[in-house]
Design an enzyme around this catalytic site. Structure first.
Site, PDB file in Angstrom:
ATOM      1  CB  SER A 235      43.803 -66.088 -30.008  1.00 12.89           C
ATOM      2  OG  SER A 235      44.469 -65.451 -28.938  1.00 12.89           O
ATOM      3  CG  HIS A 236      42.846 -60.766 -33.911  1.00 12.53           C
ATOM      4  ND1 HIS A 236      42.206 -59.609 -33.524  1.00 12.53           N
ATOM      5  CD2 HIS A 236      43.629 -60.430 -34.971  1.00 12.53           C
ATOM      6  CE1 HIS A 236      42.583 -58.612 -34.304  1.00 12.53           C
ATOM      7  NE2 HIS A 236      43.445 -59.075 -35.194  1.00 12.53           N
ATOM      8  CG  PHE A 237      43.924 -57.388 -30.263  1.00 13.53           C
ATOM      9  CD1 PHE A 237      43.167 -56.244 -30.449  1.00 13.53           C
ATOM     10  CD2 PHE A 237      44.978 -57.643 -31.128  1.00 13.53           C
ATOM     11  CE1 PHE A 237      43.459 -55.366 -31.472  1.00 13.53           C
ATOM     12  CE2 PHE A 237      45.277 -56.767 -32.153  1.00 13.53           C
ATOM     13  CZ  PHE A 237      44.518 -55.632 -32.329  1.00 13.53           C
TER      14      PHE A 237
END
Length: 404
Positions: A235-237
């Site tokens: 995932s991405h922050f």
């Protein structure tokens, strides 16, 4: 490829980081001469050499891949006559590359300070785990050590799980890539008008430095805030949804980087929950990321990866399959870009391997030569570069200075 056909490289490398750098240069046309110890040659020759699946006629996949477009000269550098012969070759070379441990080139008498006395134009490059300065300069390192020390492993994997190294050896490969960049920069400076014109220099590559460089903007974020970034898996922050999702066939990557892409996705899935106006902006989506990801997963697992790829392409939403090696190497784009090539072997066989990613419009057609047998080109190189006679070469061979 002819872009570097005017450059001669003496390649003292072994294993992966160094041979990868010289392979890239050789693929771009450099005249790359492997200088190996007589007998068994450099260590990469023995890797997988006896594995039935990963070798051809006693040559393993490592050496098959990393030694194409190179020649082999077998010289015993530990003998005074061998070292003297190497110095003669240096006079005709542009670059000397090694990835010995820090301090080894100086002990062998092949460091920059010595070699520039024989050829002021020479460029030397050393790839080590931690570079040639600093308190850790003598510390041993391989790929995993560099990855661990460089910081990237701390954010690789799922939150709360043990850290993971990258699946490909980016510690070694990163060192090789930056070495190639450094060598090309040094060659350019040597040949440009100015105070350094006609003069070589030394390129000092630390695998740890390379890993820290590739932290890039995330390192800047930490240095600005002092906040340690967590491992976030795929995932991405910032962006949601961003990651891998299971389908009926393969895993699928979704990368909704921005409000517009999320709106398109919600409409494509025709999901009233995702079309809720409160999800129109990134901060709210991030707050509800677990709900959104679960909702998207429910939809995607109902159909195949191929079905969703068509839908996502139609709606111009960034997406891709997670390719295994079979899918990646047979991808139509990869095939069209000649990124799987056939390298002929001396026995009439061929081996398929990754192609050259550097596409130069004016450098000519890419041609691959087979990885050399140990000392295969000793005599021809000595004759070509040093104008040695057959009797001189025979004497060196008889005294155990050279092989081949």
């Amino acid at each position: 490829m002819s872009a570097l056909s005017h450059i001669t490289i003496l390649d003292l490398t072994h294993m992966l980081s160094g041979p990868y750098s010289s392979q890239l240069l050789a693929d771009m046309g450099a005249h790359c001469i492997k200088v190996e110890p007589p007998g068994q040659g450099e260590g990469t020759r023995r890797l997988l050499a006896d594995d039935e699946k990963y070798s051809i006629d006693g040559v393993g996949a490592y050496f098959l891949t990393l030694s194409r477009n190179k020649k082999s000269v077998a010289i015993d550098l530990k003998k005074p006559a061998g070292l003297a012969l190497f110095y003669q070759l240096v006079k005709h070379a542009d670059v000397v590359i090694n990835n010995f441990g820090e301090g080894v080139p100086k002990r062998l008498g092949i460091d920059y300070e010595v070699l520039k006395q024989h050829n002021p134009r020479i460029i030397t490059c050393s790839i080590t785990g931690f570079g040639e300065t600093g308190p850790d300069r003598n510390r041993a390192a391989f790929d995993l050590v560099a990855q661990g020390m460089g910081g990237g492993m701390s954010i690789t994997g799922e939150e709360g799980a043990p850290p993971l190294r990258a699946g490909i050896p980016i510690g070694d490969l990163g060192g090789g890539l930056f070495a190639t960049i450094g060598i090309l920069a040094a060659l350019n400076q040597r040949d440009q008008p100015g105070p350094r014109q006609g003069l070589g220099q030394h390129v000092d590559i630390s695998m740890q430095d390379c890993q820290v460089s590739m932290l890039n903007y995330m390192a800047t974020m930490y240095l600005m805030s002092g906040v340690q970034p967590p491992a976030v898996g795929n995932s991405h922050f910032v962006h949601v949804p961003y990651g891998t999702f299971k389908t009926q066939t393969r895993y699928l990557i979704l990368a909704c980087m921005g409000d517009a892409f999320f709106g398109k996705l919600a409409a494509m899935l025709n999901d009233p929950e995702l079309m809720d106006p409160k999800f129109a902006t990134q901060p709210v989506r991030w707050e509800h990321r677990h709900f959104i990801n679960a909702r998207v997963q429910e939809h995607l697992e109902r159909e195949t990866c191929e079905h969703w790829l068509e839908q996502l392409k139609e709606h111009r939403i960034p997406a891709a399959p997670v390719n295994d090696f079979e899918h990646a190497l047979n991808d139509t784009q990869i095939q069209a870009r000649d990124m799987v090539v056939e390298v002929p072997l001396g026995n009439g066989k061929i081996v398929k391997q990754p192609g050259n990613p550097v596409k130069l419009s004016a450098a000519g057609e890419q041609v691959f030569t087979p990885p050399p047998t140990l000392g295969q080109h000793t005599a021809s190189v000595l004759q070509e570069l040093l104008q040695m006679s057959d009797s001189q070469i025979a004497e060196l061979r008889q005294n155990g200075v050279i092989d081949g």
